[in-house]
Design a protein around this motif. Structure first.
Motif, PDB file in Angstrom:
ATOM      1  N   LEU A 187     -43.131   7.966  64.714  1.00  0.00           N
ATOM      2  CA  LEU A 187     -42.737   7.986  63.304  1.00  0.00           C
ATOM      3  C   LEU A 187     -43.077   6.696  62.626  1.00  0.00           C
ATOM      4  O   LEU A 187     -43.523   6.749  61.502  1.00  0.00           O
ATOM      5  N   ASP A 188     -42.918   5.548  63.339  1.00  0.00           N
ATOM      6  CA  ASP A 188     -43.027   4.190  62.802  1.00  0.00           C
ATOM      7  C   ASP A 188     -44.553   4.124  62.516  1.00  0.00           C
ATOM      8  O   ASP A 188     -45.053   3.654  61.508  1.00  0.00           O
ATOM      9  N   PHE A 189     -45.409   4.474  63.358  1.00  0.00           N
ATOM     10  CA  PHE A 189     -46.752   4.465  63.597  1.00  0.00           C
ATOM     11  C   PHE A 189     -47.489   5.239  62.219  1.00  0.00           C
ATOM     12  O   PHE A 189     -48.177   4.940  61.415  1.00  0.00           O
ATOM     13  N   LEU A 190     -46.846   6.478  62.150  1.00  0.00           N
ATOM     14  CA  LEU A 190     -47.368   7.251  61.082  1.00  0.00           C
ATOM     15  C   LEU A 190     -46.906   6.736  59.804  1.00  0.00           C
ATOM     16  O   LEU A 190     -47.330   7.598  58.701  1.00  0.00           O
ATOM     17  N   ALA A 191     -45.900   6.203  59.583  1.00  0.00           N
ATOM     18  CA  ALA A 191     -45.420   6.024  58.067  1.00  0.00           C
ATOM     19  C   ALA A 191     -46.337   5.393  57.429  1.00  0.00           C
ATOM     20  O   ALA A 191     -47.029   4.445  58.094  1.00  0.00           O
ATOM     21  N   GLY A 192     -46.567   5.458  56.051  1.00  0.00           N
ATOM     22  CA  GLY A 192     -47.556   5.131  55.415  1.00  0.00           C
ATOM     23  C   GLY A 192     -48.858   5.732  55.427  1.00  0.00           C
ATOM     24  O   GLY A 192     -49.847   5.465  54.693  1.00  0.00           O
ATOM     25  N   SER A 193     -48.872   6.895  56.292  1.00  0.00           N
ATOM     26  CA  SER A 193     -50.112   7.683  56.318  1.00  0.00           C
ATOM     27  C   SER A 193     -50.364   8.461  55.124  1.00  0.00           C
ATOM     28  O   SER A 193     -49.446   8.883  54.558  1.00  0.00           O
ATOM     29  N   ASP A 194     -51.424   8.526  54.530  1.00  0.00           N
ATOM     30  CA  ASP A 194     -51.875   9.572  53.483  1.00  0.00           C
ATOM     31  C   ASP A 194     -51.780  10.968  53.895  1.00  0.00           C
ATOM     32  O   ASP A 194     -51.523  11.769  53.149  1.00  0.00           O
ATOM     33  N   PHE A 195     -52.193  11.084  55.287  1.00  0.00           N
ATOM     34  CA  PHE A 195     -52.342  12.505  55.783  1.00  0.00           C
ATOM     35  C   PHE A 195     -51.996  12.202  57.056  1.00  0.00           C
ATOM     36  O   PHE A 195     -52.198  11.402  57.879  1.00  0.00           O
TER      37      PHE A 195
ATOM     38  N   VAL B 286     -60.970  15.133  52.930  1.00  0.00           N
ATOM     39  CA  VAL B 286     -60.204  14.182  52.178  1.00  0.00           C
ATOM     40  C   VAL B 286     -61.346  13.127  51.954  1.00  0.00           C
ATOM     41  O   VAL B 286     -62.038  12.748  53.193  1.00  0.00           O
ATOM     42  N   GLY B 287     -61.247  12.237  51.156  1.00  0.00           N
ATOM     43  CA  GLY B 287     -61.995  10.998  50.848  1.00  0.00           C
ATOM     44  C   GLY B 287     -63.499  11.197  51.130  1.00  0.00           C
ATOM     45  O   GLY B 287     -64.224  10.444  51.517  1.00  0.00           O
ATOM     46  N   GLY B 288     -64.171  12.582  50.678  1.00  0.00           N
ATOM     47  CA  GLY B 288     -65.475  12.538  50.622  1.00  0.00           C
ATOM     48  C   GLY B 288     -65.880  12.888  52.297  1.00  0.00           C
ATOM     49  O   GLY B 288     -67.181  13.019  52.401  1.00  0.00           O
ATOM     50  N   MET B 289     -65.091  13.372  53.140  1.00  0.00           N
ATOM     51  CA  MET B 289     -65.608  13.682  54.494  1.00  0.00           C
ATOM     52  C   MET B 289     -64.526  14.765  54.997  1.00  0.00           C
ATOM     53  O   MET B 289     -63.683  15.172  54.339  1.00  0.00           O
ATOM     54  N   ARG B 290     -65.356  15.453  56.011  1.00  0.00           N
ATOM     55  CA  ARG B 290     -64.595  16.698  56.509  1.00  0.00           C
ATOM     56  C   ARG B 290     -64.000  16.332  58.061  1.00  0.00           C
ATOM     57  O   ARG B 290     -64.826  15.967  58.847  1.00  0.00           O
ATOM     58  N   LEU B 291     -62.883  16.695  58.409  1.00  0.00           N
ATOM     59  CA  LEU B 291     -62.262  16.591  59.847  1.00  0.00           C
ATOM     60  C   LEU B 291     -62.203  17.898  60.281  1.00  0.00           C
ATOM     61  O   LEU B 291     -61.350  18.928  59.416  1.00  0.00           O
ATOM     62  N   TYR B 292     -62.522  18.208  61.528  1.00  0.00           N
ATOM     63  CA  TYR B 292     -62.084  19.446  61.970  1.00  0.00           C
ATOM     64  C   TYR B 292     -61.164  19.264  63.457  1.00  0.00           C
ATOM     65  O   TYR B 292     -61.458  18.302  64.100  1.00  0.00           O
TER      66      TYR B 292
ATOM     67  N   ALA C 206     -42.859  15.758  56.300  1.00  0.00           N
ATOM     68  CA  ALA C 206     -41.898  14.813  55.245  1.00  0.00           C
ATOM     69  C   ALA C 206     -42.543  13.671  55.219  1.00  0.00           C
ATOM     70  O   ALA C 206     -42.330  12.941  54.241  1.00  0.00           O
ATOM     71  N   ILE C 207     -43.574  13.040  56.094  1.00  0.00           N
ATOM     72  CA  ILE C 207     -44.277  11.838  55.875  1.00  0.00           C
ATOM     73  C   ILE C 207     -45.352  12.005  54.885  1.00  0.00           C
ATOM     74  O   ILE C 207     -45.422  10.981  54.179  1.00  0.00           O
ATOM     75  N   ALA C 208     -46.196  12.919  55.194  1.00  0.00           N
ATOM     76  CA  ALA C 208     -47.392  13.211  54.615  1.00  0.00           C
ATOM     77  C   ALA C 208     -47.905  14.430  54.679  1.00  0.00           C
ATOM     78  O   ALA C 208     -47.463  15.372  55.421  1.00  0.00           O
ATOM     79  N   PRO C 209     -48.877  14.882  53.819  1.00  0.00           N
ATOM     80  CA  PRO C 209     -49.410  16.483  54.029  1.00  0.00           C
ATOM     81  C   PRO C 209     -49.976  16.448  55.359  1.00  0.00           C
ATOM     82  O   PRO C 209     -50.711  15.580  56.036  1.00  0.00           O
ATOM     83  N   LEU C 210     -49.679  17.474  55.958  1.00  0.00           N
ATOM     84  CA  LEU C 210     -49.871  17.841  57.357  1.00  0.00           C
ATOM     85  C   LEU C 210     -50.861  18.904  57.717  1.00  0.00           C
ATOM     86  O   LEU C 210     -50.724  19.774  57.161  1.00  0.00           O
ATOM     87  N   THR C 211     -51.949  18.452  58.518  1.00  0.00           N
ATOM     88  CA  THR C 211     -52.971  19.376  59.003  1.00  0.00           C
ATOM     89  C   THR C 211     -52.380  19.782  60.612  1.00  0.00           C
ATOM     90  O   THR C 211     -52.255  18.477  61.308  1.00  0.00           O
ATOM     91  N   VAL C 212     -52.244  20.878  61.099  1.00  0.00           N
ATOM     92  CA  VAL C 212     -51.947  20.960  62.579  1.00  0.00           C
ATOM     93  C   VAL C 212     -52.707  22.267  63.261  1.00  0.00           C
ATOM     94  O   VAL C 212     -53.190  23.287  62.432  1.00  0.00           O
ATOM     95  N   VAL C 213     -52.884  22.046  64.571  1.00  0.00           N
ATOM     96  CA  VAL C 213     -53.450  23.249  65.034  1.00  0.00           C
ATOM     97  C   VAL C 213     -52.404  23.537  66.505  1.00  0.00           C
ATOM     98  O   VAL C 213     -51.674  22.837  66.799  1.00  0.00           O
TER      99      VAL C 213
END
Length: 155
Positions: free
Chosen positions: A19-27, A73-79, A45-52
């Motif tokens: 949780l500490d590591f993920l704090a401040g993430s944009d996604f 996001v940011g001009g790129m695609r993550l799969y 609750a920390i940031a917008p979440l994409t999950v599989v």
């Protein structure tokens, strides 16, 4: 610059260090084997979440979780998908810059041609002597750079 926190294989354990590591993430992207719906709500609750969904994600809560997902996001695609063995590379969209997966609990950040392959390792219960890790992807002007973070020293 955008920061994507990447986590996988929590198996029902969301450590304070994660949780500490993920704090401040944009996604945030979770690569599967989540463990329960509570983990998803805490991450969202920390940031917008994409999950599989991972191979161990079972039950009603997991039925709504897709086997693969795309984050643009940011001009790129993550799969993202859980097990890289399930990847049909021929079906991967040509504009994917980052491929996130989990399953093996082995962290890896490796550029393979135009695609950055990223396994954040496991942030959940320790398996064998593998490290407890997560990762981040920094996105700037459509370019992505990843790094692995050791959450808990081996011991």
């Amino acid at each position: 610059m955008l920061r994507i926190g990447v986590i996988s294989d929590t198996h029902g354990l969301l450590r304070p260090e994660a949780l500490d590591f993920l704090a401040g993430s944009d996604f945030i992207v979770h690569g599967g084997d989540i463990g329960n719906a509570g983990i998803l709500s805490r991450l969202a609750a920390i940031a917008p979440l994409t999950v599989v969904r991972g191979n161990n994600d079972k039950g009603d809560w997991a039925a709504a979780v897709p086997a693969s997902a795309v984050l643009e996001v940011g001009g790129m695609r993550l799969y993202a998908l859980h097990d890289i063995a399930d990847l049909d590379a021929a079906a991967l969209p040509a504009d994917v810059k980052v491929l996130v997966y989990g399953h093996s609990h082995r962290p890896l950040a490796e550029q393979r041609g135009p695609v950055l392959y990223l396994n954040p390792g496991s942030a959940g219960p320790r398996r064998f002597s593998l490290p407890i890790t997560a990762a981040e992807v920094l996105v700037d002007a459509g370019q992505a750079k990843a790094s692995i973070a050791l959450l808990i020293p081996r011991g």
